[in-house]
Design a protein around this motif. Structure first.
Motif, short mmCIF file in Angstrom:
data_model
loop_
_atom_site.label_atom_id
_atom_site.label_comp_id
_atom_site.label_asym_id
_atom_site.label_seq_id
_atom_site.Cartn_x
_atom_site.Cartn_y
_atom_site.Cartn_z
N LYS A 69 0.86 -1.19 0.00
CA LYS A 69 0.00 0.00 0.00
C LYS A 69 0.89 1.23 0.00
O LYS A 69 1.88 1.30 0.74
CB LYS A 69 -0.91 0.01 1.23
N PHE A 70 0.55 2.23 -0.82
CA PHE A 70 1.28 3.49 -0.82
C PHE A 70 0.43 4.57 -1.47
O PHE A 70 -0.63 4.29 -2.06
CB PHE A 70 2.63 3.35 -1.56
N ASP A 71 0.86 5.81 -1.34
CA ASP A 71 0.21 6.94 -1.99
C ASP A 71 0.92 7.23 -3.30
O ASP A 71 2.16 7.28 -3.35
CB ASP A 71 0.24 8.19 -1.10
N LEU A 72 0.16 7.41 -4.37
CA LEU A 72 0.73 7.59 -5.70
C LEU A 72 0.28 8.92 -6.28
O LEU A 72 -0.91 9.24 -6.27
CB LEU A 72 0.30 6.45 -6.62
N THR A 73 1.24 9.71 -6.77
CA THR A 73 0.93 10.96 -7.46
C THR A 73 1.28 10.79 -8.94
O THR A 73 2.40 10.40 -9.28
CB THR A 73 1.73 12.14 -6.88
N ILE A 74 0.31 11.08 -9.80
CA ILE A 74 0.47 10.96 -11.25
C ILE A 74 0.50 12.36 -11.85
O ILE A 74 -0.37 13.19 -11.55
CB ILE A 74 -0.67 10.13 -11.88
N TYR A 75 1.47 12.61 -12.70
CA TYR A 75 1.62 13.92 -13.34
C TYR A 75 1.21 13.79 -14.81
O TYR A 75 2.03 13.45 -15.66
CB TYR A 75 3.05 14.42 -13.22
N PRO A 76 -0.06 14.07 -15.12
CA PRO A 76 -0.52 13.92 -16.51
C PRO A 76 0.08 15.00 -17.41
O PRO A 76 0.17 16.16 -17.03
CB PRO A 76 -2.05 14.07 -16.39
N ASP A 77 0.47 14.58 -18.58
CA ASP A 77 1.07 15.51 -19.54
C ASP A 77 -0.03 16.13 -20.39
O ASP A 77 -0.02 16.04 -21.62
CB ASP A 77 2.10 14.78 -20.41
N GLN A 78 -1.01 16.74 -19.72
CA GLN A 78 -2.14 17.36 -20.40
C GLN A 78 -2.38 18.74 -19.81
O GLN A 78 -2.54 18.86 -18.58
CB GLN A 78 -3.41 16.51 -20.26
N PRO A 79 -2.43 19.78 -20.62
CA PRO A 79 -2.69 21.12 -20.10
C PRO A 79 -4.04 21.18 -19.38
O PRO A 79 -5.04 20.61 -19.83
CB PRO A 79 -2.70 22.00 -21.36
N GLY A 80 -4.07 21.87 -18.25
CA GLY A 80 -5.32 22.06 -17.52
C GLY A 80 -5.60 21.02 -16.46
O GLY A 80 -6.49 21.23 -15.63
N MET A 81 -4.87 19.91 -16.48
CA MET A 81 -5.10 18.87 -15.48
C MET A 81 -4.07 18.98 -14.36
O MET A 81 -2.88 19.17 -14.62
CB MET A 81 -5.04 17.47 -16.11
N ILE A 82 -4.53 18.88 -13.13
CA ILE A 82 -3.63 18.96 -11.98
C ILE A 82 -3.06 17.57 -11.70
O ILE A 82 -3.58 16.55 -12.19
CB ILE A 82 -4.38 19.48 -10.74
N PRO A 83 -1.97 17.47 -10.92
CA PRO A 83 -1.46 16.15 -10.53
C PRO A 83 -2.55 15.33 -9.83
O PRO A 83 -3.28 15.84 -8.98
CB PRO A 83 -0.30 16.48 -9.59
N LEU A 84 -2.65 14.07 -10.20
CA LEU A 84 -3.67 13.19 -9.64
C LEU A 84 -3.08 12.43 -8.46
O LEU A 84 -2.07 11.73 -8.62
CB LEU A 84 -4.16 12.21 -10.71
N VAL A 85 -3.70 12.56 -7.31
CA VAL A 85 -3.22 11.91 -6.10
C VAL A 85 -4.13 10.72 -5.78
O VAL A 85 -5.33 10.90 -5.54
CB VAL A 85 -3.18 12.88 -4.91
N VAL A 86 -3.55 9.53 -5.81
CA VAL A 86 -4.28 8.31 -5.45
C VAL A 86 -3.87 7.94 -4.03
O VAL A 86 -2.73 7.53 -3.78
CB VAL A 86 -3.97 7.16 -6.41
N ASP A 87 -4.77 8.10 -3.09
CA ASP A 87 -4.48 7.80 -1.69
C ASP A 87 -4.74 6.32 -1.39
O ASP A 87 -5.68 5.72 -1.92
CB ASP A 87 -5.35 8.65 -0.76
N ASP A 88 -3.90 5.76 -0.51
CA ASP A 88 -4.05 4.37 -0.06
C ASP A 88 -4.21 3.40 -1.23
O ASP A 88 -5.08 2.54 -1.23
CB ASP A 88 -5.26 4.25 0.88
N LEU A 89 -3.36 3.54 -2.22
CA LEU A 89 -3.38 2.61 -3.34
C LEU A 89 -2.88 1.24 -2.88
O LEU A 89 -1.76 1.11 -2.39
CB LEU A 89 -2.50 3.13 -4.48
N ARG A 90 -3.71 0.23 -3.05
CA ARG A 90 -3.38 -1.13 -2.61
C ARG A 90 -3.20 -2.02 -3.83
O ARG A 90 -4.10 -2.10 -4.68
CB ARG A 90 -4.50 -1.69 -1.72
N LEU A 91 -2.05 -2.68 -3.90
CA LEU A 91 -1.76 -3.64 -4.96
C LEU A 91 -1.66 -5.03 -4.35
O LEU A 91 -0.83 -5.28 -3.48
CB LEU A 91 -0.44 -3.29 -5.67
N THR A 92 -2.51 -5.92 -4.80
CA THR A 92 -2.51 -7.29 -4.33
C THR A 92 -2.67 -8.23 -5.52
O THR A 92 -3.21 -7.84 -6.56
CB THR A 92 -3.66 -7.55 -3.34
N PRO A 93 -2.19 -9.47 -5.41
CA PRO A 93 -2.37 -10.41 -6.52
C PRO A 93 -3.85 -10.77 -6.70
O PRO A 93 -4.62 -10.77 -5.74
CB PRO A 93 -1.56 -11.63 -6.08
N LEU A 94 -4.21 -11.02 -7.94
CA LEU A 94 -5.51 -11.63 -8.21
C LEU A 94 -5.32 -13.13 -8.05
O LEU A 94 -4.77 -13.80 -8.93
CB LEU A 94 -5.99 -11.27 -9.61
#
Length: 292
Positions: free
Chosen positions: A75-100
């Motif tokens: 589990k971690f917090d992820l910030t995504i920086y989209p390369d698109q004008p007008g969009m702010i950095p996207l913050v994904v809180d408590d991102l959980r990665l688990t196997p299917l």
């Protein structure tokens, strides 16, 4: 009970040594597993995952606050920086990665991602062959856009996207999407003499897409100041100036339609149909659309 316990602890009894050995082995395995998981370098694993995801998607990302999950995951917090004008950095809180778990017995393993973004929920499944299944619920669109944009779209977004081979190098990926925006609202229209915010009500969009082409099979808005329906295509470019649109839209004024919107429709020079609706063709680019 006391005698049995006493025999076990004192080493008496026919199977006492075997039982004691079994108990010690179990305790050793459990303690070793917990020690490994607690002291596992979560930050290192997070960095490798973020680098891999960034490489596959082409987006800049940054992760922090990594912790391991039991029995297997991170589990971690992820910030995504989209390369698109007008969009702010996207913050994904408590991102959980688990196997299917059901995929681990196959050659096409998958991971399950789950987190929170823009006051909503995101859930996705990503398979080794590049297939994805994404679900977004109640994302606030205004929280994804810069506040100083000339025009902004507000509302709560729900999206379902299913894609094939989207993350496979050299593959021509594609898929389908179905989206609806509750309480859709267009802001900034006072610049062209309309109300500062125009309600579109419930906005529904569905269609399919390939690497650089989006086909909108159905576009419907109801419950707002205008009834809207239509469809068309978008040729996706690197920027809004390079993204071309070709849409056919039918607008039907209702009792809620303000007079200034009615006047603007009349200024287009398009004659209304027998039911009072206007059919528009929208071309050009996203940055500079043209109506005819």
């Amino acid at each position: 009970m006391k005698n049995t316990l006493g025999n076990l602890l004192s080493g008496r009894g026919p199977n006492s040594s075997l039982r004691l050995f079994g108990i010690c082995l179990v305790l050793f395995c459990v303690s070793s597993f917990f020690s490994f998981w607690v002291f596992f370098p979560a930050e290192v694993l997070q960095q490798r995952l973020v680098q891999q995801i960034s490489r596959e998607t082409g987006l800049r990302m940054h992760g922090e606050q990594a912790t391991m999950l039991m029995p297997l995951g991170i589990k971690f917090d992820l910030t995504i920086y989209p390369d698109q004008p007008g969009m702010i950095p996207l913050v994904v809180d408590d991102l959980r990665l688990t196997p299917l778990w059901t995929s681990l017995l196959t050659l096409n393993q998958a991971v399950h991602l789950k987190g929170f973004i823009a006051q909503g929920d995101v859930s996705a499944r990503v398979w080794r062959n590049g297939n994805v299944n994404v679900s977004l619920q109640d994302l606030s669109l205004l929280d994804l856009q810069e506040s100083d944009l000339s025009y902004r779209l507000g509302g709560a977004l729900n999206l379902r996207l299913i894609g094939e081979e989207l993350l496979s190098p050299g593959a021509q990926g594609g898929g389908r999407f179905n989206a609806d925006i509750r309480d859709a609202l267009v802001l900034g229209l006072e610049r062209i003499g309309l109300p500062a915010d125009v309600s579109l009500g419930q906005l529904q969009i569905n269609g399919h897409f390939s690497e650089s082409r989006v086909s909108v099979e159905q576009l419907v808005a109801s419950g707002g100041v205008l009834e809207l329906s239509g469809g068309g295509t978008l040729l996706i470019g690197a920027t809004p100036e390079q993204t071309r649109i070709n849409l056919n839209v039918r607008l039907h004024p209702t009792r809620q339609t303000p007079e200034n919107i009615r006047d603007l429709l009349m200024l287009t020079g398009i004659r209304p149909g027998a039911d009072g609706s206007y059919t528009l063709q929208i071309g050009g680019t996203v940055a500079r659309p043209l109506m005819r």
